[in-house]
Motif scaffolding. Structure first.
Motif: not given
Length: 225
Positions: A100-102, A129-132, A134-139, A150-158
């Motif tokens: 869930v994101l803001e 949703g993590f890849d959306q 704005e600040d992945l490090d803070r997220g 866990r967090v499922l991620t590409t590292g920020g790419d769509p």
């Protein structure tokens, strides 16, 4: 050894993933929109044929963005509670995949904390949703503070795994949270992404003409092992 999680839509896909050597599966429906909450009876069937690493269930009430309303968060929490009953007594672990994101591109802390509480001791993953954010490090810091597993991620790419960004997240997460790497992974490229990112777990589909392709799962596992 790298943990392989295969994303599937039904119990037949679960069995093919298991027989191909997958360690764990994620079950959802309607992958055309990125996946939605599956039918509960499909989850029950999946648990009966799942690999030892268990079943992760995507709990997402609708397609579109991840800025869920209060009513939608209520539904996600309710679905987690009901799915936990489905998984009670199962021979393998049952976990949940949520996010869930803001509206502005930050993690919704209150909703995310509520879902962590609702999941109890079950494994909990924050989805793509993590890849959306704005600040992945803070997220990632927020998710660690909330106790996500866990967090499922590409590292920020769509769509495509970004090994350098993933390596940074893996290092930041350390032993506190697992970076579940995804993003266009298949047998031909997964080993290179794992080597570059130092990921411990990977997530991907193994598509074939009739759903999940057991032979592709076998090729993925062989590439990593």
């Amino acid at each position: 050894m790298t943990v392989v999680e295969i994303c599937v839509e039904d119990a037949l896909g679960v069995r093919r993933a298991r027989d191909g050597g997958a360690d764990r599966v994620e079950v959802c429906r309607d992958l055309s929109c990125g996946g939605l909450t599956p039918a509960f009876d499909e989850v029950a069937a999946a648990l009966e044929v799942a690999p030892a690493g268990g079943v992760q269930v995507l709990v997402r009430p609708r397609p579109g963005d991840f800025a869920h309303s209060r009513e939608e968060v209520d539904r996600i929490a309710s679905d987690i509670a009901q799915l936990a009953l489905v998984g009670r007594g199962a021979a393998v672990p049952l976990g949940f995949v949520v996010g869930v994101l803001e509206p502005g591109g930050r993690i919704n802390v209150d909703a995310s904390a509520r879902l962590r509480d609702e999941a109890g001791d079950a494994p909990l993953t924050f989805h793509r949703g993590f890849d959306q954010v704005e600040d992945l490090d803070r997220g990632l810091d927020v998710l660690m503070e909330l106790g996500y597993d866990r967090v499922l991620t590409t590292g920020g790419d769509p769509a495509v795994a970004r090994p350098e960004a993933l390596a940074r997240l893996v290092a930041q997460g350390g032993d506190d949270i697992i970076i579940l790497v995804s993003g266009g992974l298949r047998a031909h490229n997964v080993a290179d992404v794992v080597a570059a990112s130092r990921a411990r777990e990977v997530h991907m589909r193994a598509p074939g003409a009739c759903g999940t392709d057991q032979e592709e799962v076998e090729r993925i596992v062989a590439a990593l092992h």
